[in-house]
Structures are given as structure tokens and as C-alpha cells.
Design a protein around this motif. Structure first.
Motif, PDB file in Angstrom:
ATOM      1  N   HIS A  74       0.831  -1.212   0.000  1.00  0.00           N
ATOM      2  CA  HIS A  74       0.000   0.000   0.000  1.00  0.00           C
ATOM      3  C   HIS A  74       0.861   1.255   0.000  1.00  0.00           C
ATOM      4  O   HIS A  74       1.836   1.362   0.744  1.00  0.00           O
ATOM      5  N   MET A  75       0.472   2.234  -0.834  1.00  0.00           N
ATOM      6  CA  MET A  75       1.179   3.510  -0.848  1.00  0.00           C
ATOM      7  C   MET A  75       1.033   4.224   0.497  1.00  0.00           C
ATOM      8  O   MET A  75       1.950   4.895   0.960  1.00  0.00           O
ATOM      9  N   HIS A  76      -0.129   4.098   1.114  1.00  0.00           N
ATOM     10  CA  HIS A  76      -0.368   4.698   2.431  1.00  0.00           C
ATOM     11  C   HIS A  76      -0.347   3.563   3.462  1.00  0.00           C
ATOM     12  O   HIS A  76      -1.371   2.965   3.777  1.00  0.00           O
ATOM     13  N   PHE A  77       0.851   3.271   3.953  1.00  0.00           N
ATOM     14  CA  PHE A  77       1.069   2.121   4.826  1.00  0.00           C
ATOM     15  C   PHE A  77       0.331   2.300   6.152  1.00  0.00           C
ATOM     16  O   PHE A  77       0.349   3.379   6.748  1.00  0.00           O
ATOM     17  N   ARG A 182      -2.060  -2.045  -8.217  1.00  0.00           N
ATOM     18  CA  ARG A 182      -3.397  -1.772  -7.672  1.00  0.00           C
ATOM     19  C   ARG A 182      -3.628  -0.305  -7.350  1.00  0.00           C
ATOM     20  O   ARG A 182      -4.737   0.070  -6.968  1.00  0.00           O
ATOM     21  N   GLU A 183      -2.598   0.532  -7.439  1.00  0.00           N
ATOM     22  CA  GLU A 183      -2.742   1.952  -7.150  1.00  0.00           C
ATOM     23  C   GLU A 183      -2.196   2.748  -8.331  1.00  0.00           C
ATOM     24  O   GLU A 183      -1.125   2.419  -8.854  1.00  0.00           O
ATOM     25  N   TYR A 184      -2.919   3.801  -8.740  1.00  0.00           N
ATOM     26  CA  TYR A 184      -2.667   4.443 -10.021  1.00  0.00           C
ATOM     27  C   TYR A 184      -2.519   5.956  -9.872  1.00  0.00           C
ATOM     28  O   TYR A 184      -2.923   6.550  -8.859  1.00  0.00           O
ATOM     29  N   ALA A 185      -1.962   6.550 -10.919  1.00  0.00           N
ATOM     30  CA  ALA A 185      -1.870   8.011 -10.971  1.00  0.00           C
ATOM     31  C   ALA A 185      -3.273   8.606 -11.031  1.00  0.00           C
ATOM     32  O   ALA A 185      -4.217   7.976 -11.522  1.00  0.00           O
ATOM     33  N   ASP A 186      -3.398   9.822 -10.526  1.00  0.00           N
ATOM     34  CA  ASP A 186      -4.695  10.511 -10.539  1.00  0.00           C
ATOM     35  C   ASP A 186      -4.923  11.107 -11.923  1.00  0.00           C
ATOM     36  O   ASP A 186      -4.869  12.313 -12.132  1.00  0.00           O
ATOM     37  N   GLN A 187      -5.203  10.226 -12.872  1.00  0.00           N
ATOM     38  CA  GLN A 187      -5.324  10.608 -14.284  1.00  0.00           C
ATOM     39  C   GLN A 187      -6.307   9.664 -14.951  1.00  0.00           C
ATOM     40  O   GLN A 187      -6.209   8.445 -14.781  1.00  0.00           O
ATOM     41  N   GLU A 222     -18.574   6.247 -10.693  1.00  0.00           N
ATOM     42  CA  GLU A 222     -19.653   5.790  -9.818  1.00  0.00           C
ATOM     43  C   GLU A 222     -19.983   4.326 -10.075  1.00  0.00           C
ATOM     44  O   GLU A 222     -20.168   3.532  -9.143  1.00  0.00           O
ATOM     45  N   THR A 223     -20.039   3.957 -11.354  1.00  0.00           N
ATOM     46  CA  THR A 223     -20.330   2.565 -11.705  1.00  0.00           C
ATOM     47  C   THR A 223     -19.193   1.654 -11.268  1.00  0.00           C
ATOM     48  O   THR A 223     -19.432   0.542 -10.767  1.00  0.00           O
ATOM     49  N   ILE A 224     -17.953   2.088 -11.450  1.00  0.00           N
ATOM     50  CA  ILE A 224     -16.799   1.293 -11.020  1.00  0.00           C
ATOM     51  C   ILE A 224     -16.879   1.013  -9.523  1.00  0.00           C
ATOM     52  O   ILE A 224     -16.649  -0.114  -9.064  1.00  0.00           O
ATOM     53  N   GLY A 225     -17.226   2.037  -8.740  1.00  0.00           N
ATOM     54  CA  GLY A 225     -17.352   1.852  -7.301  1.00  0.00           C
ATOM     55  C   GLY A 225     -18.416   0.828  -6.935  1.00  0.00           C
ATOM     56  O   GLY A 225     -18.204  -0.023  -6.061  1.00  0.00           O
ATOM     57  N   LYS A 226     -19.563   0.870  -7.596  1.00  0.00           N
ATOM     58  CA  LYS A 226     -20.635  -0.086  -7.318  1.00  0.00           C
ATOM     59  C   LYS A 226     -20.221  -1.503  -7.705  1.00  0.00           C
ATOM     60  O   LYS A 226     -20.479  -2.462  -6.963  1.00  0.00           O
ATOM     61  N   VAL A 227     -19.578  -1.636  -8.871  1.00  0.00           N
ATOM     62  CA  VAL A 227     -19.156  -2.958  -9.344  1.00  0.00           C
ATOM     63  C   VAL A 227     -18.154  -3.578  -8.372  1.00  0.00           C
ATOM     64  O   VAL A 227     -18.253  -4.753  -8.014  1.00  0.00           O
ATOM     65  N   LEU A 228     -17.175  -2.789  -7.944  1.00  0.00           N
ATOM     66  CA  LEU A 228     -16.143  -3.319  -7.053  1.00  0.00           C
ATOM     67  C   LEU A 228     -16.691  -3.631  -5.670  1.00  0.00           C
ATOM     68  O   LEU A 228     -16.172  -4.508  -4.969  1.00  0.00           O
ATOM     69  N   GLY A 232     -15.844  -7.249  -4.287  1.00  0.00           N
ATOM     70  CA  GLY A 232     -15.377  -7.467  -2.922  1.00  0.00           C
ATOM     71  C   GLY A 232     -13.895  -7.726  -2.730  1.00  0.00           C
ATOM     72  O   GLY A 232     -13.464  -7.953  -1.604  1.00  0.00           O
ATOM     73  N   GLY A 233     -13.093  -7.696  -3.802  1.00  0.00           N
ATOM     74  CA  GLY A 233     -11.686  -8.033  -3.657  1.00  0.00           C
ATOM     75  C   GLY A 233     -10.734  -6.872  -3.827  1.00  0.00           C
ATOM     76  O   GLY A 233      -9.517  -7.063  -3.919  1.00  0.00           O
ATOM     77  N   PHE A 234     -11.272  -5.637  -3.854  1.00  0.00           N
ATOM     78  CA  PHE A 234     -10.427  -4.460  -4.072  1.00  0.00           C
ATOM     79  C   PHE A 234     -10.538  -3.500  -2.891  1.00  0.00           C
ATOM     80  O   PHE A 234     -10.204  -2.321  -3.007  1.00  0.00           O
ATOM     81  N   ASN A 235     -10.990  -4.019  -1.776  1.00  0.00           N
ATOM     82  CA  ASN A 235     -11.172  -3.174  -0.597  1.00  0.00           C
ATOM     83  C   ASN A 235      -9.838  -2.605  -0.129  1.00  0.00           C
ATOM     84  O   ASN A 235      -8.811  -3.281  -0.153  1.00  0.00           O
ATOM     85  N   GLY A 236      -9.870  -1.359   0.304  1.00  0.00           N
ATOM     86  CA  GLY A 236      -8.651  -0.724   0.796  1.00  0.00           C
ATOM     87  C   GLY A 236      -7.899   0.057  -0.247  1.00  0.00           C
ATOM     88  O   GLY A 236      -6.944   0.769   0.073  1.00  0.00           O
ATOM     89  N   TYR A 237      -8.308  -0.080  -1.501  1.00  0.00           N
ATOM     90  CA  TYR A 237      -7.664   0.646  -2.596  1.00  0.00           C
ATOM     91  C   TYR A 237      -8.660   1.648  -3.196  1.00  0.00           C
ATOM     92  O   TYR A 237      -9.875   1.408  -3.227  1.00  0.00           O
ATOM     93  N   LYS A 238      -8.144   2.746  -3.699  1.00  0.00           N
ATOM     94  CA  LYS A 238      -8.961   3.706  -4.419  1.00  0.00           C
ATOM     95  C   LYS A 238      -9.424   3.084  -5.735  1.00  0.00           C
ATOM     96  O   LYS A 238      -8.685   2.322  -6.367  1.00  0.00           O
ATOM     97  N   GLU A 239     -10.658   3.407  -6.167  1.00  0.00           N
ATOM     98  CA  GLU A 239     -11.167   2.834  -7.416  1.00  0.00           C
ATOM     99  C   GLU A 239     -10.245   3.179  -8.582  1.00  0.00           C
ATOM    100  O   GLU A 239      -9.752   4.308  -8.687  1.00  0.00           O
ATOM    101  N   PRO A 240     -10.005   2.231  -9.474  1.00  0.00           N
ATOM    102  CA  PRO A 240      -9.147   2.495 -10.627  1.00  0.00           C
ATOM    103  C   PRO A 240      -9.842   3.405 -11.632  1.00  0.00           C
ATOM    104  O   PRO A 240     -11.086   3.455 -11.676  1.00  0.00           O
ATOM    105  N   PRO A 241      -9.086   4.103 -12.469  1.00  0.00           N
ATOM    106  CA  PRO A 241      -9.698   4.970 -13.487  1.00  0.00           C
ATOM    107  C   PRO A 241     -10.526   4.200 -14.513  1.00  0.00           C
ATOM    108  O   PRO A 241     -11.466   4.739 -15.082  1.00  0.00           O
TER     109      PRO A 241
END
Length: 342
Positions: A74-77, A182-187, A222-228, A232-241
């Protein structure tokens, strides 16, 4: 009726009945029998928590060690993370030592030790968290954790600069240097950026060239957030672009014996797509679609997935940040999985 035609029909009626019966028997009844047989075989052999076979215990040990690796990457340990997987890993390592007398030569065992070693190193100065971990293991195992010197587990650092020349890499180097990110640039990621990778992945071989893979591209946050949330396997990470869903269309198959072929062809397409995304300088991570019935139905409704399509995998996609950690995810040696049949 013409006597000749009447005699012909009488003579060939049994053949038609037999053909019809064979077609029926090779339809739903055959599909049901094959699925039940497959389910029974899985039930006898899969790694349930009570299983004590060496391969089954090893699978669970690898699973929990990888959970620790993800926390380390994790980038934010977050100090003190992973109490449940740590406890489970300690239990599985103990079982593995009982099941495998030569466990000290096992790469999987050293992978777990290496992940735990990094956990301990990263927690220096946080004695409460370290005491919790220490209490899980015997004195001998704690010594193994502290003295582990391998790089078989834990995390590694990936930089964006190291990915700039991916398009020119030979296949061997491209494959060896691809990691799940699992963690990406804000782009944002655009359809136009994804298309070249998808087009290249279309070269993936399929059974009789029937090409069952279908790709659903999700770019709406918004849809990405609902799908993830359903996944259930991407908890703790920001939604990908961007989130891609690979499915396989059963409409292209012709017999019950082909019921699993879509997962094979879809998986092949998924690996081609991951390498193609890497070539294009895009970071990606495959995510499973092993959801329970309710979550799957909700996902199908949300994304309007046709009933004919089986969900094979998701792929999270984004741009590489300047620097990011990821799991070592050590692999077996080729010789560990090979059986030579003379």
C-alpha cells in the motif's frame, strides 16, 4: 401416399428416433451429469480449511502470505494491519511444517517467511503490533522470520520511468517485468488509450477460432465503485480509473462438453490483454469474478450482462504513478509443476 415413400419412412423411422434420442441425451442430461461429476471431484479435492494435504495447506499458506504482501504494498502504509491473515498464516505454516518434513527447502515457505520478515522490519518502533505477531509463532519460527534473507516475498518498488520503453521490450523481458499494480496516478484512462491493447489481444487463439471473449469497458467512476463493492476483492484501494470485464459468450459453443471452454479462452484473452496493456505503458491488475449468486445477479443487472455470457475476470487499469509498491508474488519453478509422461 406413394407406397415407395411410405416404405422408405417406415424403414428409416427407427434411425430418426435413435438420432433424436442421441441428440437429447447429449443435451441437458449430459450437461447435468458432467456438471455434477465436476462438482463432486472439486468437493473431494479442494483446499477446505480442514484439509491437511501438503498441496492444500501450501495453497492456503500462499493465499494468506499474499494478503500480507498486499498490505505491505500500500502507498499509504497502515501500521498493525492484517491481524486476521497473520493469525491464519501462522496456523497454516504450522500445518505445513507438519505435512512437509523438508519444509525448509520449500520456496513457498520462504515466501511466507520473507513477507513476515518485511512486516517485522517495517514495524520497527511499533512494539505493540510486533508483539501481536510474535505471540502467533513459536520461538523457532520467530527466529526464522527475523533471519530470513531471501527476496521471495514482500513488496517491490515500481517506477513510471521504468515503463517508458515497454513497447520496445522483447517478449521475455516484458513478461518478466509485468506486475499487478493496484494503485494508479490521478489521471483518467480513455477508450482511445485502451483500444490498441484490446486490438493486439484479439490475436489470442480460441477453440476453432470461435472467439467467445467479450469485453465490457467501464469508465464511469460511480459505476466502477458499485461494481467493485459487489466484487469485494479491491477493498482498501482507491477505485481504478478504468475497469474492464472479460466475459465469454456461450452462444458460440455447440455441445455440453464445451461448457468450460469459455473460461479457458477468456483466460487466454485476459493474459494477452494484460501483456498488451503493459506494452502500452498502462498499469493493470486482474481481479476475480468468483462472486456469490446475489452479487453476481446484481452485477449482471447493473452492467446489463446478457444471460449467455459467463463472467471470466475483471482487469483494473490506470496510469503508473511516479512510484508504487507491489507484491513480490514469487512463482514456482517450472520443474515444480511438470509431470513428464513417457
Amino acid at each position: 401416399m406413394n407406397p415407395t415413400i411410405k416404405n422408405f419412412l417406415k424403414e428409416h423411422a427407427p434411425v430418426k428416433i435413435l438420432t433424436a434420442y442421441r441428440a437429447f441425451a447429449n443435451g441437458y442430461p449430459a450437461l447435468r451429469r458432467a456438471a455434477l461429476k465436476q462438482a463432486r471431484r472439486f468437493e473431494r479435492t479442494y483446499s477446505k480449511p480442514s484439509s491437511k494435504g501438503a498441496e492444500q495447506v501450501q495453497a492456503r499458506m500462499i493465499f494468506f502470505a499474499h494478503q500480507i504482501e498486499k498490505g505491505l504494498s500500500h502507498m499509504h502504509f497502515r501500521y498493525g494491519f492484517g491481524k486476521r491473515p497473520l493469525a491464519s498464516l501462522a496456523k497454516e505454516m504450522k500445518m505445513y511444517r507438519a505435512a512437509v518434513p523438508d519444509y525448509r527447502s520449500s520456496q513457498s515457505y520462504h515466501c511466507a517467511l520473507a513477507a513476515l520478515h518485511e512486516y517485522v522490519v517495517r514495524h520497527e518502533g511499533h512494539e505493540e503490533a510486533l508483539q501481536y505477531v510474535k505471540d502467533l509463532f513459536s520461538e523457532e519460527t520467530w527466529h526464522e522470520i527475523q533471519t530470513e534473507q531471501s527476496n521471495l516475498g514482500g513488496s517491490i518498488v515500481i517506477s513510471r520511468d521504468s515503463k517508458q520503453n515497454n513497447a520496445n521490450l522483447p517478449f521475455k523481458e516484458l513478461s518478466e517485468n509485468r506486475h499487478s499494480i493496484r494503485e494508479y496516478a490521478d489521471q483518467p484512462v480513455t477508450y482511445e488509450e485502451l483500444l490498441p491493447a484490446v486490438q493486439l489481444a484479439m490475436r489470442t487463439p480460441t477453440v476453432c477460432n470461435r472467439q467467445p471473449a467479450r469485453l465490457h469497458i467501464i469508465l464511469n467512476p460511480e459505476t466502477i465503485g458499485k461494481v467493485l463493492a459487489y466484487q469485494g476483492g479491491f477493498n482498501g484501494y482507491k477505485e481504478p480509473p478504468a475497469l474492464l470485464l472479460i466475459t465469454a459468450d456461450n452462444a458460440v459453443f455447440m455441445a455440453p462438453q464445451e461448457r468450460n471452454e469459455g473460461f479457458t479462452d477468456g483466460g487466454l484473452f485476459g493474459m494477452s490483454l494484460l501483456l498488451s496493456l503493459e506494452r502500452e505503458g498502462l498499469a493493470a491488475c486482474p481481479l476475480n469474478t468468483m462472486m456469490k449468486e446475489g452479487a453476481e445477479e446484481a452485477t449482471r443487472k447493473l452492467l446489463n450482462i446478457p444471460d449467455s455470457e459467463n463472467m471470466v475476470m475483471y482487469v483494473a487499469v490506470g496510469h503508473f504513478p511516479d512510484e508504487v509498491k507491489t507484491c513480490v508474488s514469487h512463482r514456482f519453478k517450472a520443474s515444480d509443476i511438470i509431470t513428464v509422461i513417457q
